[in-house]
Write a protein that holds these residues in place. Structure first.
Motif, PDB file in Angstrom:
ATOM      1  N   GLY A 316       0.936  -0.892   0.115  1.00 27.58           N
ATOM      2  CA  GLY A 316       0.283   0.166   0.379  1.00 27.58           C
ATOM      3  C   GLY A 316       0.765   1.499   0.212  1.00 27.58           C
ATOM      4  N   ASP A 317       1.669   1.026   0.383  1.00 26.50           N
ATOM      5  CA  ASP A 317       2.293   2.387   0.407  1.00 26.50           C
ATOM      6  C   ASP A 317       3.663   2.784  -0.448  1.00 26.50           C
ATOM      7  OD1 ASP A 317       2.070   2.726   3.795  1.00 26.50           O
ATOM      8  OD2 ASP A 317       3.648   1.862   4.147  1.00 26.50           O
ATOM      9  N   ALA A 318       4.038   1.194  -0.942  1.00 25.85           N
ATOM     10  CA  ALA A 318       4.894   1.895  -2.236  1.00 25.85           C
ATOM     11  C   ALA A 318       4.072   2.385  -3.400  1.00 25.85           C
ATOM     12  CB  ALA A 318       5.864   0.456  -2.501  1.00 25.85           C
ATOM     13  N   ALA A 319       2.139   1.469  -3.731  1.00 27.67           N
ATOM     14  CA  ALA A 319       1.838   2.284  -3.980  1.00 27.67           C
ATOM     15  C   ALA A 319       1.396   3.114  -4.322  1.00 27.67           C
ATOM     16  CB  ALA A 319       0.479   1.133  -4.221  1.00 27.67           C
ATOM     17  N   ARG A 320       1.264   4.188  -2.891  1.00 27.81           N
ATOM     18  CA  ARG A 320       0.757   5.437  -2.966  1.00 27.81           C
ATOM     19  C   ARG A 320       1.639   6.399  -2.939  1.00 27.81           C
ATOM     20  NH1 ARG A 320       1.097   8.021   2.051  1.00 27.81           N
ATOM     21  NH2 ARG A 320       1.835   5.693   3.365  1.00 27.81           N
ATOM     22  N   TYR A 321       3.194   6.007  -3.116  1.00 25.92           N
ATOM     23  CA  TYR A 321       4.176   6.973  -3.173  1.00 25.92           C
ATOM     24  C   TYR A 321       4.430   6.798  -4.656  1.00 25.92           C
ATOM     25  CZ  TYR A 321       4.978   6.544   1.792  1.00 25.92           C
ATOM     26  OH  TYR A 321       5.359   6.789   3.212  1.00 25.92           O
ATOM     27  N   ALA A 322       4.016   5.549  -4.956  1.00 27.22           N
ATOM     28  CA  ALA A 322       4.206   5.842  -6.611  1.00 27.22           C
ATOM     29  C   ALA A 322       3.136   6.349  -7.375  1.00 27.22           C
ATOM     30  CB  ALA A 322       4.500   4.459  -7.144  1.00 27.22           C
ATOM     31  N   ASN A 323       2.320   6.773  -6.549  1.00 25.82           N
ATOM     32  CA  ASN A 323       0.642   7.824  -7.025  1.00 25.82           C
ATOM     33  C   ASN A 323       0.488   6.470  -7.737  1.00 25.82           C
ATOM     34  OD1 ASN A 323       1.183  10.849  -6.660  1.00 25.82           O
ATOM     35  ND2 ASN A 323       2.851  10.446  -7.973  1.00 25.82           N
ATOM     36  N   ASN A 324       0.002   5.305  -7.938  1.00 23.17           N
ATOM     37  CA  ASN A 324      -0.835   4.180  -8.348  1.00 23.17           C
ATOM     38  C   ASN A 324      -1.537   4.040  -7.150  1.00 23.17           C
ATOM     39  OD1 ASN A 324      -2.355   1.550  -8.993  1.00 23.17           O
ATOM     40  ND2 ASN A 324      -0.130   0.825  -9.638  1.00 23.17           N
ATOM     41  N   ALA A 325      -3.020   4.431  -7.589  1.00 24.78           N
ATOM     42  CA  ALA A 325      -4.166   4.846  -6.339  1.00 24.78           C
ATOM     43  C   ALA A 325      -4.716   3.648  -5.492  1.00 24.78           C
ATOM     44  CB  ALA A 325      -4.862   6.273  -6.560  1.00 24.78           C
ATOM     45  N   SER A 326      -5.189   3.020  -6.906  1.00 17.70           N
ATOM     46  CA  SER A 326      -6.228   1.735  -7.852  1.00 17.70           C
ATOM     47  C   SER A 326      -5.435   0.422  -6.656  1.00 17.70           C
ATOM     48  CB  SER A 326      -6.641   1.423  -8.645  1.00 17.70           C
ATOM     49  OG  SER A 326      -7.120  -0.214  -9.008  1.00 17.70           O
ATOM     50  N   THR A 327      -4.193   0.454  -6.521  1.00 13.81           N
ATOM     51  CA  THR A 327      -3.301  -0.771  -6.088  1.00 13.81           C
ATOM     52  C   THR A 327      -3.239  -0.213  -4.604  1.00 13.81           C
ATOM     53  OG1 THR A 327      -2.107  -1.596  -7.981  1.00 13.81           O
ATOM     54  CG2 THR A 327      -1.467  -2.336  -5.500  1.00 13.81           C
ATOM     55  N   ALA A 328      -3.433   0.867  -4.160  1.00  9.08           N
ATOM     56  CA  ALA A 328      -2.902   1.427  -2.800  1.00  9.08           C
ATOM     57  C   ALA A 328      -4.243   0.996  -2.360  1.00  9.08           C
ATOM     58  CB  ALA A 328      -2.113   2.316  -2.497  1.00  9.08           C
ATOM     59  N   LYS A 329      -5.815   1.305  -2.883  1.00  8.70           N
ATOM     60  CA  LYS A 329      -6.452   1.139  -1.823  1.00  8.70           C
ATOM     61  C   LYS A 329      -6.352  -0.233  -1.907  1.00  8.70           C
ATOM     62  CE  LYS A 329      -8.560   4.158  -4.654  1.00  8.70           C
ATOM     63  NZ  LYS A 329      -9.729   5.187  -5.493  1.00  8.70           N
ATOM     64  N   LYS A 330      -6.325  -0.898  -2.551  1.00  6.83           N
ATOM     65  CA  LYS A 330      -6.817  -2.463  -2.659  1.00  6.83           C
ATOM     66  C   LYS A 330      -6.192  -3.138  -1.839  1.00  6.83           C
ATOM     67  CE  LYS A 330      -7.526  -3.179  -8.070  1.00  6.83           C
ATOM     68  NZ  LYS A 330      -7.437  -3.719  -9.254  1.00  6.83           N
ATOM     69  N   ALA A 331      -4.669  -2.633  -0.991  1.00  5.45           N
ATOM     70  CA  ALA A 331      -4.028  -3.193  -0.341  1.00  5.45           C
ATOM     71  C   ALA A 331      -4.363  -2.695   1.195  1.00  5.45           C
ATOM     72  CB  ALA A 331      -2.690  -2.698  -0.243  1.00  5.45           C
ATOM     73  N   TYR A 332      -4.534  -0.958   1.112  1.00  2.28           N
ATOM     74  CA  TYR A 332      -5.409  -1.382   2.717  1.00  2.28           C
ATOM     75  C   TYR A 332      -7.115  -1.676   3.021  1.00  2.28           C
ATOM     76  CZ  TYR A 332      -1.667   2.988   2.035  1.00  2.28           C
ATOM     77  OH  TYR A 332      -0.336   3.289   1.728  1.00  2.28           O
ATOM     78  N   LEU A 333      -7.111  -1.987   1.635  1.00  2.00           N
ATOM     79  CA  LEU A 333      -8.796  -2.513   2.038  1.00  2.00           C
ATOM     80  C   LEU A 333      -8.416  -3.802   2.407  1.00  2.00           C
ATOM     81  CD1 LEU A 333     -11.084  -0.602  -0.905  1.00  2.00           C
ATOM     82  CD2 LEU A 333     -10.767  -0.852   1.777  1.00  2.00           C
ATOM     83  N   SER A 334      -7.803  -4.417   2.146  1.00  2.00           N
ATOM     84  CA  SER A 334      -7.333  -6.175   2.277  1.00  2.00           C
ATOM     85  C   SER A 334      -6.397  -6.174   3.499  1.00  2.00           C
ATOM     86  CB  SER A 334      -6.085  -6.502   1.329  1.00  2.00           C
ATOM     87  OG  SER A 334      -6.324  -7.841   1.774  1.00  2.00           O
ATOM     88  N   LEU A 335      -5.801  -4.819   4.042  1.00  2.00           N
ATOM     89  CA  LEU A 335      -5.367  -5.244   5.178  1.00  2.00           C
ATOM     90  C   LEU A 335      -5.977  -4.877   6.728  1.00  2.00           C
ATOM     91  CD1 LEU A 335      -1.704  -2.948   6.534  1.00  2.00           C
ATOM     92  CD2 LEU A 335      -3.906  -3.172   7.442  1.00  2.00           C
ATOM     93  N   ARG A 336      -7.612  -4.363   5.889  1.00  2.00           N
ATOM     94  CA  ARG A 336      -7.879  -3.453   7.332  1.00  2.00           C
ATOM     95  C   ARG A 336      -8.978  -4.992   7.128  1.00  2.00           C
ATOM     96  NH1 ARG A 336      -9.651   0.255   9.733  1.00  2.00           N
ATOM     97  NH2 ARG A 336     -11.787  -0.145   9.037  1.00  2.00           N
TER      98      ARG A 336
END
Length: 428
Positions: A316-336
């Motif tokens: 999630g952090d890597a995708a967020r820093y790389a401006n890949n919002a779609s992957t970041a949101k998927k990772a954070y939602l799965s984490l939750r």
């Protein structure tokens, strides 16, 4: 005499209870009737010997009429001067074109564009920069710098509240002059202070890194470091520090954790990591692309379903820093959904709120995520930011009255916080 007072009081009470609010014309007519009544009373009393208590009662009634009319007129006049809520400050763009939702993009070969605000503040955008005016209030504005450099001059007034968002960082301003630069490709923030004071918050910084006149801050997500020194600002896009000259360091902050991870920084190069390299270590080393490449090779869907907590957080952090919002949101939602009881899941709620606010432009979704974070972590690291962001979103989408209680709550819980000025304004 007591009978006279009683009679006058009853008459005055009846008049007050039955007489409607007076207009200016009624006031003038009533005043004329009072004068005529007093003159008539004097002549009657002199010519006919009117009993004293009747004269007193008549005079009292006449005076009551006049007082009531005057009071009604004053009330009407005062009502016309009730202050209305202050309107948001206006702004315009010189030497440029404003796109949808306030977006401004300056070609690399174009002159600087000038954002001029109604409170006397202004922002100069350098060629090659892009950003937008996200919102304005009666006491300030929120300007987003997505790439490039901006010279910001904020006029100091009572309760001034400005925010300049540069990438994942936020510069909170109350009245100052500074230069801010954000390199989306290098994930680097620079702030050069000319005068005044600002507070910078964001990854590797926390919520409150103050800067004063003469200081320079550089925050690098790549190596998760922050340097505060006295380096002069660039001149025409080129740093005025001579090649090879080291800046005068006033203080260096080196975080003990990678951005939003619990993994220690890794000093090895990304190329030395093997096929099963730790994603947390890659994020700490700034190799966000490597994390995304491995996730895509494995299958993002499989990775978010099977990877352990540390890897989900790092993805999630890597995708967020790389401006890949779609992957970041998927990772954070799965984490939750998979690890909903831990601190990382609570942090993910706050980050999902920022995505909803800044990427999806959905105030309702952002408010829901901020509410979840505040419910799960009322004393958490991002509680002040979550409540402050929610307050501004509610004021923007539902009006000032709806945000008043949130402003009062913010002032009570976070006095001196970065949203204090906006909270003071909304609490009035």
């Amino acid at each position: 005499m007591d009978d006279a007072r009683t009679t006058a009081g009853r008459i005055g009470g009846l008049i007050r209870a039955t007489t409607p609010a007076a207009s200016l014309q009624q006031y003038l007519e009533g005043r004329a009737r009072l004068i005529a009544a007093v003159d008539k009373m004097r002549s009657v009393r002199t010519g006919l010997g009117l009993r004293p208590w009747m004269a007193v009662a008549f005079a009292a009634a006449s005076i009551a009429v006049a007082i009531f009319l005057v009071r009604g007129r004053l009330h009407a006049l005062s009502a016309s001067f009730v202050p209305t809520p202050a309107a948001p400050i206006t702004w315009r763009l010189e030497n440029g074109t404003v796109g949808a939702q306030g977006y401004v993009s300056i070609p690399a070969d174009a002159p600087r564009a000038h954002l001029v605000f109604g409170d006397g503040s202004d922002v100069l955008l350098s060629p090659g920069s892009r950003g937008r005016v996200a919102a304005t209030t009666a006491v300030g504005a929120e300007v987003v710098l997505e790439q490039g450099r901006a010279r910001v001059r904020v006029a100091h007034r009572d309760r001034t509240s400005w925010v300049v968002d540069a990438g994942p960082f936020a510069v909170h301003v109350t009245g100052t002059d500074f230069l801010v630069a954000w390199g989306a490709d290098t994930e680097t923030l620079d702030v050069w202070m000319r005068s005044g004071r600002v507070v910078v918050g964001g990854p590797v910084l926390g919520d409150s890194q103050p800067l004063i006149a003469g200081q320079h801050l550089r925050a690098r997500l790549h190596d998760a470091t922050v340097i505060i020194d006295a380096a002069p600002e660039p001149v025409d896009g080129v740093a005025s520090t001579s090649p090879g000259q080291e800046p005068v360091v006033a203080g260096v902050v080196r975080p003990t954790h990678a951005p939003f991870t619990n993994a220690p920084p890794n000093t090895s190069t990304a190329g030395s990591s093997g096929p099963t390299s730790s994603w947390s270590k890659l994020v700490a080393a700034g190799d966000f692309a490597r994390v995304l490449q491995e996730a895509e090779a494995e299958g993002v869907g499989r990775a978010i379903r099977a990877r352990p907590l540390a890897d989900l957080r790092a993805l999630g952090d890597a995708a967020r820093y790389a401006n890949n919002a779609s992957t970041a949101k998927k990772a954070y939602l799965s984490l939750r959904s998979r690890f909903g009881a831990g601190s990382d899941a609570r942090t993910a709620a706050f980050l999902l709120g920022r995505f909803a606010e800044e990427q999806d432009h959905s105030s309702d979704d952002a408010i829901r995520w901020y509410d979840r974070y505040l419910a799960e972590a009322p004393g958490g690291e991002f509680a002040g930011n979550a409540l402050g962001r929610k307050m501004l979103l509610v004021a923007r989408s539902q009006g000032r009255d709806a945000a008043k209680s949130l402003a009062e709550r913010y002032l009570q819980r976070f006095p001196g916080g970065p949203y204090e000025a906006a909270a003071h304004d909304l609490s009035q």
